[in-house]
Write an enzyme that holds these catalytic residues in place. Structure first.
Site, PDB file in Angstrom:
ATOM      1  N   ALA A  24      42.281  37.779  48.214  1.00 39.16           N
ATOM      2  CA  ALA A  24      43.563  38.357  48.627  1.00 39.16           C
ATOM      3  C   ALA A  24      43.784  39.749  48.050  1.00 39.16           C
ATOM      4  CB  ALA A  24      44.696  37.427  48.223  1.00 39.16           C
ATOM      5  N   SER A  27      43.980  41.978  42.427  1.00 33.79           N
ATOM      6  CA  SER A  27      43.740  42.577  41.111  1.00 33.79           C
ATOM      7  C   SER A  27      43.419  44.060  41.189  1.00 33.79           C
ATOM      8  CB  SER A  27      42.581  41.850  40.419  1.00 33.79           C
ATOM      9  OG  SER A  27      43.039  40.674  39.823  1.00 33.79           O
ATOM     10  N   GLY A  29      42.399  47.456  40.051  1.00 29.33           N
ATOM     11  CA  GLY A  29      41.557  47.797  38.900  1.00 29.33           C
ATOM     12  C   GLY A  29      40.272  46.979  38.878  1.00 29.33           C
ATOM     13  N   GLU A 179      44.524  38.941  27.549  1.00 27.77           N
ATOM     14  CA  GLU A 179      43.570  38.491  28.579  1.00 27.77           C
ATOM     15  C   GLU A 179      42.515  37.554  27.998  1.00 27.77           C
ATOM     16  OE1 GLU A 179      43.402  39.724  32.117  1.00 27.77           O
ATOM     17  OE2 GLU A 179      45.474  40.285  31.743  1.00 27.77           O
ATOM     18  N   HIS A 255      37.938  44.367  32.065  1.00 26.62           N
ATOM     19  CA  HIS A 255      37.845  43.577  30.821  1.00 26.62           C
ATOM     20  C   HIS A 255      36.627  44.075  30.053  1.00 26.62           C
ATOM     21  CE1 HIS A 255      39.906  40.006  33.038  1.00 26.62           C
ATOM     22  NE2 HIS A 255      40.771  40.510  32.184  1.00 26.62           N
ATOM     23  N   ASP A 257      34.368  42.292  28.798  1.00 30.23           N
ATOM     24  CA  ASP A 257      33.154  41.526  29.106  1.00 30.23           C
ATOM     25  C   ASP A 257      32.469  41.991  30.392  1.00 30.23           C
ATOM     26  OD1 ASP A 257      34.668  40.324  31.122  1.00 30.23           O
ATOM     27  OD2 ASP A 257      34.546  38.290  30.313  1.00 30.23           O
ATOM     28  N   CYS A 382      32.468  35.584  33.084  1.00 33.29           N
ATOM     29  CA  CYS A 382      33.890  35.357  33.403  1.00 33.29           C
ATOM     30  C   CYS A 382      34.171  33.881  33.586  1.00 33.29           C
ATOM     31  CB  CYS A 382      34.271  36.028  34.717  1.00 33.29           C
ATOM     32  SG  CYS A 382      34.109  37.798  34.715  1.00 33.29           S
TER      33      CYS A 382
HETATM   34  O1  SUG Z   1      41.500  38.781  36.738  1.00 26.32           O
HETATM   35  N1  SUG Z   1      39.879  38.316  39.830  1.00 26.32           N
HETATM   36  C1  SUG Z   1      39.889  38.127  38.377  1.00 26.32           C
HETATM   37  C2  SUG Z   1      38.483  38.250  37.801  1.00 26.32           C
HETATM   38  C3  SUG Z   1      38.452  37.870  36.357  1.00 26.32           C
HETATM   39  C4  SUG Z   1      37.141  38.210  35.694  1.00 26.32           C
HETATM   40  N2  SUG Z   1      37.139  37.763  34.357  1.00 26.32           N
HETATM   41  C5  SUG Z   1      36.508  38.361  33.337  1.00 26.32           C
HETATM   42  N3  SUG Z   1      36.029  39.589  33.434  1.00 26.32           N
HETATM   43  N4  SUG Z   1      36.416  37.715  32.244  1.00 26.32           N
HETATM   44  C6  SUG Z   1      40.820  39.148  37.708  1.00 26.32           C
HETATM   45  O2  SUG Z   1      40.841  40.308  38.148  1.00 26.32           O
HETATM   46  C7  SUG Z   1      40.885  38.301  42.065  1.00 26.32           C
HETATM   47  C8  SUG Z   1      41.831  37.454  42.860  1.00 26.32           C
HETATM   48  C9  SUG Z   1      42.028  37.928  44.268  1.00 26.32           C
HETATM   49  O3  SUG Z   1      41.978  39.131  44.512  1.00 26.32           O
HETATM   50  O4  SUG Z   1      42.236  37.069  45.163  1.00 26.32           O
HETATM   51  C10 SUG Z   1      40.961  38.045  40.559  1.00 26.32           C
HETATM   52  O5  SUG Z   1      41.978  37.603  40.073  1.00 26.32           O
END
Ligand code: SUG
Length: 456
Positions: A24, A27, A29, A179, A255, A257, A382
């Site tokens: 969707a 996020s 960034g 986070e 992040h 990581d 992740c």
């Molecule tokens: O928070 N993606 C997550 C990915 C998290 C990755 N985690 C680490 N790097 N540890 C975020 O950005 C996308 C959801 C969407 O667009 O539907 C999302 O939330």
């Protein structure tokens, strides 16, 4: 003579991808999330890809567990935002008036367990217990709803107060934007011995006011990391804070990581990962040396790998896992093998170990197809929450989520039975989906032997 048993073992608890995994573009960034917005997801394949990684790592002898998905849609969130009537009315109104809010309420983002909490093993904490602080994930609506269920789940899994402390999330306010483990690296000699906690933050609310990103949000604050360190009773001389380089946040490194990974005394990182690289590394090195841990830094230069390649391949979002032979395996996503520069770099890295049988700690690559998660910006690291458990803690925790042949088969059959193989944001309007999820989670709670896990 018997080989001595290690006193503690690292487990990776992977988020089991929920039945509503979709794209969707929630996020800002996170470049993959934005680029794949509104494309069609395959939740079934996503969950099976994740399970395959868990199973393969378990079979290789690594400690592996499962973190169950969360209940979606979040009707409480939708009702609190003014969508009223029956459940079907709530969904219809939300879809009509704000499909993005509906997508948030339906998000399966709890699958990225590295953001579930920050974890400090008992060797590092003042009271000798294993501490968890669920992350408030304050900076994104779809993620900010996770911590209530995360707290509930962690308290069910780690429910013996003699061994475990599961704190409340920090206050959900910009100053304490947290986070979780994605911005925390533990460096140590062995997993069971006292380690150094390296926290990486994007900005500080109260200062120092160093440069911050101008394009994309800095999601995590210094104040959040400091509060977690206090909660967990970490020793100040074994705690180090780095600021993330704002320029790389602006290029999609949302992040730490995604640009660095550590394990035992090894830190594998990109030259541009941190603001003031030299001073930062020196402070880490000195904290480690004072505690008798020699830092082994593997620094990747911009001339070897660009930030763009790091973001698209997710090289640094690999898992670095200790093997019984004293070496480490690097668990990479398939995208690393598909990118010529990254693939060549990795061959060189492995070769540098075999040549001089030198100090190169990494001697193996384990590659997985995690494409469904990757398209939302979630790689191997992740998907997992690292947790060092002593033998006694291993026995004291809930056993129903520890991966083994039986659980793997049960989970695969459960996914095959309940998951759709196509889900687009428009499908979230279908009231049948909400019912399918409830039925599936009800059954999962039984499989994991966690009755009452969800407020269904
Ligand atoms: O928070 N993606 C997550 C990915 C998290 C990755 N985690 C680490 N790097 N540890 C975020 O950005 C996308 C959801 C969407 O667009 O539907 C999302 O939330």
């Amino acid at each position: 003579m018997q080989t001595p048993q290690p006193t503690a073992r690292e487990f990776n608890f992977d988020g089991l991808v929920g039945p509503t995994h979709h794209y969707a573009g929630l996020s800002l960034g996170n470049i993959a999330s934005c680029n794949n917005a509104n494309s069609v997801a395959n939740p079934k394949q996503a969950a099976l890809q994740g399970l395959e990684k868990m199973y393969a790592l378990m079979q290789r002898g690594f400690g592996q567990g499962v973190l169950p998905p969360q209940n979606r849609p979040n009707f409480t969130l939708l009702r609190n935002l003014g969508f009223g009537g029956s459940d079907a009315d709530v969904l219809a109104r939300a879809y009509k008036e704000s499909p993005l809010i509906l997508a948030c309420a339906y998000s399966a983002s709890a699958m990225w367990a590295a953001n579930a909490a920050t974890v400090s093993p008992s060797a590092d904490t003042a009271d000798g217990r294993l501490h968890f602080t669920p992350a408030n994930l304050h900076s994104k609506l779809h993620r900010s709803q996770e911590h209530l269920q995360t707290t509930r789940t962690l308290r069910r899994l780690f429910n013996d107060p003699q061994h475990f402390a599961v704190h409340e999330a920090l206050p959900s306010t910009p100053a304490f934007s947290d986070e979780g483990a994605a911005n925390h690296t533990r460096l140590c000699d062995t997993h069971g011995s006292a380690g150094i906690a390296l926290f990486v933050y994007g900005r500080s609310e109260f200062g120092p006011h160093n440069p911050t990103p101008t394009h994309y949000p800095a999601r995590h604050t210094l104040e959040a990391s400091q509060a977690v360190a206090r909660q967990h009773g970490l020793n100040e001389t074994r705690t180090v804070y780095f600021q993330q380089n704002p320029d790389v946040i602006d290029q999609g490194i949302f992040h730490n990581d995604v640009i660095a990974v550590g394990n035992c005394n090894v830190l594998f990182y990109h030259q541009q990962a941190f603001l003031n690289e030299t001073a930062s590394l020196a402070s880490l090195q000195s904290a480690m040396e004072n505690n008798g841990i020699p830092l082994h830094a593997i620094r990747v230069g911009t001339n070897e790998i660009s930030i763009e390649d790091a973001v698209s391949s997710y090289l640094f979002n690999s898992q670095l896992l200790s093997k019984p032979n004293g070496k480490m395996a690097l668990v990479i996503p398939q995208e690393c093998q598909e990118n010529k520069t990254i693939a060549a770099y990795l061959q060189k890295l492995l070769h540098s170990g075999s040549e001089g049988s030198s100090r190169m700690p990494i001697d193996e690559l384990l590659c997985f197809d995690l494409r469904q998660s990757m398209r939302n910006g979630g790689g191997p690291a992740c998907l997992r929450l690292r947790t060092v458990l002593t033998r006694a803690q291993e026995r004291a925790m809930h056993q129903g989520v520890i991966m083994d042949d039986h659980l793997y088969k049960k989970c695969v059959a459960w996914v095959e039975k309940h998951y759709r193989d196509r889900l687009s944001p428009a499908d979230l309007a279908d009231p049948a989906l909400a019912i399918e999820v409830q039925t599936a989670l009800d059954e999962l709670a039984q499989i994991l032997n966690l009755p009452g896990l969800y407020d269904l």
